[in-house]
Design a protein around this motif. Sequence first.
Motif, short mmCIF file in Angstrom:
data_model
loop_
_atom_site.label_atom_id
_atom_site.label_comp_id
_atom_site.label_asym_id
_atom_site.label_seq_id
_atom_site.Cartn_x
_atom_site.Cartn_y
_atom_site.Cartn_z
N ILE A 127 0.34 -1.13 0.10
CA ILE A 127 -0.03 0.32 0.20
C ILE A 127 0.75 1.33 -0.01
N GLU A 128 0.67 1.81 -0.93
CA GLU A 128 1.10 3.64 -0.77
C GLU A 128 0.63 4.33 -0.96
N VAL A 129 0.52 4.94 0.58
CA VAL A 129 0.56 5.94 0.72
C VAL A 129 0.84 7.76 0.21
N PRO A 130 -0.09 8.88 -0.16
CA PRO A 130 0.39 9.88 -1.00
C PRO A 130 1.26 10.65 -0.71
N GLU A 131 1.48 11.35 -0.69
CA GLU A 131 2.47 12.55 0.11
C GLU A 131 2.07 14.01 -0.32
N GLY A 136 -4.55 19.52 4.70
CA GLY A 136 -4.73 18.18 3.81
C GLY A 136 -3.99 17.17 4.09
N GLY A 137 -2.95 17.43 3.74
CA GLY A 137 -2.65 16.16 2.95
C GLY A 137 -1.65 15.39 4.26
N ILE A 138 -1.88 15.86 5.38
CA ILE A 138 -1.33 14.95 7.11
C ILE A 138 -2.47 14.50 7.48
N LEU A 139 -3.92 14.83 6.65
CA LEU A 139 -4.63 14.02 7.63
C LEU A 139 -4.84 12.65 6.59
#
Length: 302
Positions: A127-131, A136-139
Amino acid sequence: MTMAALLERARVFRMALGATMSLSVAFALPARAAEGTEVFTNPSKIAAIGGSITEIVFALGEQDRLVARDSTSNYPKAALELPDVGYMRQLSPEGVLSVNPSGILALHGSGPKQAVDVLKKTSIPFIEVPERYDHGGILEKIRIVGKALGVDAKADALAAEIDAKLKAAEKRTASIKDRKRVLFVLSMQGGKILASGSDTAADGIIRLSGGVNAVDGFSGYKQLSDEAVITARPDVILMMNNAGPGVSDDELFAHPSIRSTPAGAARKVVRMDGGYLLGFGPRTADVIHDLAASLYGGQAAD
């Protein structure tokens, strides 16, 4: 037996042989994880790649699921007790697979691409987590990690907590009109200044902390000419204090182009731990608070 019967028997034999060979090939190849996986079917042994990913797993209270981390995952201190599978941008498939994970949770940008492609072709869910370098990106990262581990409710609660902290931290500089121009210097090897443009973690944290990136017009990191540094007119130099060969204040402000800027005249530099400064994870509200205080002092009201 008639010729027709012999031909029919040969046809059936060929069909059976083909089916057998297809099964043999299928069993010989490793099974592949399903594309687009969002939830681990077995989240009991997770390899976390990316410092913010590891931090989020700990913040969710799910650290017992971790069997490995990458070398950027050095917070909290307990994470250092996990096996290290290498730097997130220089992974080897063998190193990651050696810990026998049931799932791999990796921050976008992990690499090299060839190694990630190999890992994605194994039977282990990846699973790749977007950065994204913003609030909003942190949440989003928190919710994706929580979903992957099957703890959505915990993730929603953590996201709400971090959201409130980020809003409070950002509010500290909301009324400041005279914004500081900040030049993030990644390195100064050979006297060449490597600085951050847009679409970088440094640009994101400068903006969240109420500053203005002193350079624009390009994305990523780029070597600046002396003229470009002088034209940028930074009020503050921002650097990491644990990345590559150290640069003392005297070396920094002796650089001709830096010396010719407002930051050089005032000898104003802010240094922070790289993982803390650029992590974009559960501690980022604290980073915003600290950096805003360094930039604006008492103007950044609590």
